[in-house]
Design a protein around this motif. Sequence first.
Motif, PDB file in Angstrom:
ATOM      1  N   TRP A  45     -16.868  17.065 -80.228  1.00 14.49           N
ATOM      2  CA  TRP A  45     -18.236  16.777 -80.677  1.00 14.49           C
ATOM      3  C   TRP A  45     -19.105  16.330 -79.506  1.00 14.49           C
ATOM      4  N   LEU A  46     -18.556  15.426 -78.689  1.00 14.61           N
ATOM      5  CA  LEU A  46     -19.332  14.879 -77.573  1.00 14.61           C
ATOM      6  C   LEU A  46     -19.530  15.901 -76.456  1.00 14.61           C
ATOM      7  N   ASP A  47     -18.451  16.577 -76.076  1.00 14.40           N
ATOM      8  CA  ASP A  47     -18.499  17.442 -74.886  1.00 14.40           C
ATOM      9  C   ASP A  47     -19.098  18.815 -75.152  1.00 14.40           C
ATOM     10  N   THR A  48     -18.769  19.383 -76.304  1.00 16.52           N
ATOM     11  CA  THR A  48     -19.126  20.779 -76.564  1.00 16.52           C
ATOM     12  C   THR A  48     -20.282  20.940 -77.531  1.00 16.52           C
ATOM     13  N   GLN A  49     -20.356  20.051 -78.509  1.00 14.87           N
ATOM     14  CA  GLN A  49     -21.360  20.230 -79.562  1.00 14.87           C
ATOM     15  C   GLN A  49     -22.655  19.479 -79.245  1.00 14.87           C
ATOM     16  N   ILE A  50     -22.646  18.162 -79.278  1.00 16.49           N
ATOM     17  CA  ILE A  50     -23.895  17.453 -78.991  1.00 16.49           C
ATOM     18  C   ILE A  50     -24.152  17.332 -77.491  1.00 16.49           C
ATOM     19  N   LYS A  51     -23.145  17.720 -76.698  1.00 15.76           N
ATOM     20  CA  LYS A  51     -23.281  17.724 -75.224  1.00 15.76           C
ATOM     21  C   LYS A  51     -23.781  16.379 -74.701  1.00 15.76           C
ATOM     22  N   PHE A  52     -22.957  15.374 -74.946  1.00 20.83           N
ATOM     23  CA  PHE A  52     -23.266  14.033 -74.442  1.00 20.83           C
ATOM     24  C   PHE A  52     -22.846  13.979 -72.980  1.00 20.83           C
ATOM     25  N   ASP A  53     -23.724  14.436 -72.110  1.00 17.87           N
ATOM     26  CA  ASP A  53     -23.403  14.641 -70.699  1.00 17.87           C
ATOM     27  C   ASP A  53     -23.688  13.403 -69.862  1.00 17.87           C
ATOM     28  N   ALA A  54     -23.630  13.577 -68.539  1.00 21.87           N
ATOM     29  CA  ALA A  54     -23.813  12.454 -67.619  1.00 21.87           C
ATOM     30  C   ALA A  54     -25.186  11.805 -67.758  1.00 21.87           C
ATOM     31  N   VAL A  55     -26.184  12.604 -68.075  1.00 24.54           N
ATOM     32  CA  VAL A  55     -27.535  12.056 -68.241  1.00 24.54           C
ATOM     33  C   VAL A  55     -27.561  11.065 -69.401  1.00 24.54           C
ATOM     34  N   TRP A  56     -26.939  11.456 -70.515  1.00 21.61           N
ATOM     35  CA  TRP A  56     -26.911  10.571 -71.680  1.00 21.61           C
ATOM     36  C   TRP A  56     -25.980   9.386 -71.451  1.00 21.61           C
ATOM     37  N   GLU A  57     -24.875   9.623 -70.776  1.00 22.31           N
ATOM     38  CA  GLU A  57     -23.971   8.508 -70.477  1.00 22.31           C
ATOM     39  C   GLU A  57     -24.662   7.476 -69.593  1.00 22.31           C
ATOM     40  N   ASN A  58     -25.473   7.951 -68.661  1.00 24.25           N
ATOM     41  CA  ASN A  58     -26.226   7.023 -67.813  1.00 24.25           C
ATOM     42  C   ASN A  58     -27.183   6.166 -68.622  1.00 24.25           C
ATOM     43  N   LYS A  59     -27.741   6.740 -69.693  1.00 27.50           N
ATOM     44  CA  LYS A  59     -28.629   5.963 -70.556  1.00 27.50           C
ATOM     45  C   LYS A  59     -27.875   4.794 -71.190  1.00 27.50           C
ATOM     46  N   VAL A  60     -26.635   5.056 -71.616  1.00 26.92           N
ATOM     47  CA  VAL A  60     -25.811   4.002 -72.203  1.00 26.92           C
ATOM     48  C   VAL A  60     -25.522   2.917 -71.166  1.00 26.92           C
ATOM     49  N   GLU A 112     -27.151   2.170 -68.464  1.00 26.77           N
ATOM     50  CA  GLU A 112     -28.382   1.447 -68.126  1.00 26.77           C
ATOM     51  C   GLU A 112     -28.707   0.386 -69.174  1.00 26.77           C
ATOM     52  N   ARG A 113     -28.502   0.723 -70.459  1.00 25.85           N
ATOM     53  CA  ARG A 113     -28.796  -0.258 -71.509  1.00 25.85           C
ATOM     54  C   ARG A 113     -27.814  -1.429 -71.462  1.00 25.85           C
ATOM     55  N   ILE A 114     -26.547  -1.138 -71.191  1.00 28.28           N
ATOM     56  CA  ILE A 114     -25.568  -2.222 -71.086  1.00 28.28           C
ATOM     57  C   ILE A 114     -25.921  -3.135 -69.919  1.00 28.28           C
ATOM     58  N   LEU A 115     -26.217  -2.554 -68.768  1.00 29.80           N
ATOM     59  CA  LEU A 115     -26.552  -3.350 -67.585  1.00 29.80           C
ATOM     60  C   LEU A 115     -27.849  -4.132 -67.791  1.00 29.80           C
ATOM     61  N   HIS A 116     -28.829  -3.504 -68.439  1.00 25.62           N
ATOM     62  CA  HIS A 116     -30.094  -4.180 -68.702  1.00 25.62           C
ATOM     63  C   HIS A 116     -29.863  -5.425 -69.566  1.00 25.62           C
ATOM     64  N   ASN A 117     -29.069  -5.273 -70.619  1.00 28.94           N
ATOM     65  CA  ASN A 117     -28.818  -6.404 -71.500  1.00 28.94           C
ATOM     66  C   ASN A 117     -27.943  -7.465 -70.857  1.00 28.94           C
ATOM     67  N   MET A 118     -27.014  -7.052 -70.016  1.00 27.69           N
ATOM     68  CA  MET A 118     -26.228  -8.028 -69.266  1.00 27.69           C
ATOM     69  C   MET A 118     -27.120  -8.815 -68.315  1.00 27.69           C
ATOM     70  N   SER A 119     -28.087  -8.147 -67.720  1.00 27.46           N
ATOM     71  CA  SER A 119     -29.021  -8.832 -66.827  1.00 27.46           C
ATOM     72  C   SER A 119     -29.815  -9.885 -67.596  1.00 27.46           C
ATOM     73  N   LEU A 120     -30.261  -9.540 -68.813  1.00 21.97           N
ATOM     74  CA  LEU A 120     -31.001 -10.497 -69.631  1.00 21.97           C
ATOM     75  C   LEU A 120     -30.118 -11.675 -70.038  1.00 21.97           C
ATOM     76  N   LEU A 121     -28.885 -11.374 -70.404  1.00 22.64           N
ATOM     77  CA  LEU A 121     -27.967 -12.429 -70.848  1.00 22.64           C
ATOM     78  C   LEU A 121     -27.609 -13.394 -69.727  1.00 22.64           C
ATOM     79  N   MET A 122     -27.314 -12.844 -68.557  1.00 27.44           N
ATOM     80  CA  MET A 122     -26.816 -13.659 -67.448  1.00 27.44           C
ATOM     81  C   MET A 122     -27.936 -14.196 -66.556  1.00 27.44           C
ATOM     82  N   ASP A 123     -29.184 -13.760 -66.852  1.00 27.29           N
ATOM     83  CA  ASP A 123     -30.324 -14.151 -66.022  1.00 27.29           C
ATOM     84  C   ASP A 123     -30.072 -13.778 -64.563  1.00 27.29           C
ATOM     85  N   ARG A 124     -29.585 -12.553 -64.391  1.00 23.59           N
ATOM     86  CA  ARG A 124     -29.240 -12.054 -63.057  1.00 23.59           C
ATOM     87  C   ARG A 124     -29.266 -10.527 -63.112  1.00 23.59           C
TER      88      ARG A 124
END
Length: 286
Positions: free
Chosen positions: A228-243, A245-257
């Motif tokens: 589903w991820l690789d062939t059908q919805i094609k959740f590629d590197a661009v989309w993985e980078n979005k994930v 980025e959101r994790i890092l952004h929220n970690m930055s907010l949480l840790m104030d760093r």
Amino acid sequence: MLYPELFKQLESVRWDMDKDIPWDRFDAGRLSDEQAQTIKMNAITEWSALPATEMFLRDNKDDSDFSAFMSIWFFEEQKHSLVLMEYLKRFRPDLAPTEQELHEVRFEFEPAPALETLMLHFCGEIRLNHWYRRAAEWHTEPVIKHIYQTLSQDEARHGGAYLRYMKRAINKCGDEAKAAFAKVGVLMASARRTAQALHPTNLHVNKNLFPRDTIQSRLPNPEWLEHWLDTQIKFDAVWENKVVERILHNMSLLMDRSFQSVQELNRYRKELTASLGQRQPVPSAA
């Protein structure tokens, strides 16, 4: 307590399955067998909120606020499964999951540290939000496109609620909570380096049932997720980078760093681990 406020917030934006889903816009010619099969797999996967809720309640017995919030999370996640099943019952009844297929994904998860589990599911909500956004783009039938867009918005709101509990944990536990969140954050933001999709439903949770101790391994088609991820919805590197980025952004907010990369978050994790290790009392000779 966070529960009363979160209840009001989520109640105000809750959608109605009869009124807010445009069932009358269904276009049979724009739903393929391939697409319908993936809807069934997602419906069963969403049903796994049941054992996840049992895990959360068991492992958070000392936290009535968070346990009360589970009543909201569980209700909305089960509704995700229900609306996907309703879609199949209306338009592809031959693919509607059986009760046994749903029950198959209900099994006991081993106890795990509450803070790490909270962070794991926070990242899972971020990832699922992006998976469903991509699924909405891949599908061609109007009603299921609308459903996946609706579900993705719910997952984003759930992630925001988990973030509130993570902030509360840092206020209570300080560096212990930060270290737990950073450890899981490094793992969940490193999906490009792993052979499997990093989501709670794809992780091993009961060694006595191995290898059938993931949600995905207990589906009618255990291999469907990667396809589903690789062939059908094609959740590629661009989309993985979005994930990531959101994790890092929220970690930055949480840790104030600020964290611009997983490597920076990992270095911070090591700093916290070293600092916590130094604070441990030295055992007496006795």
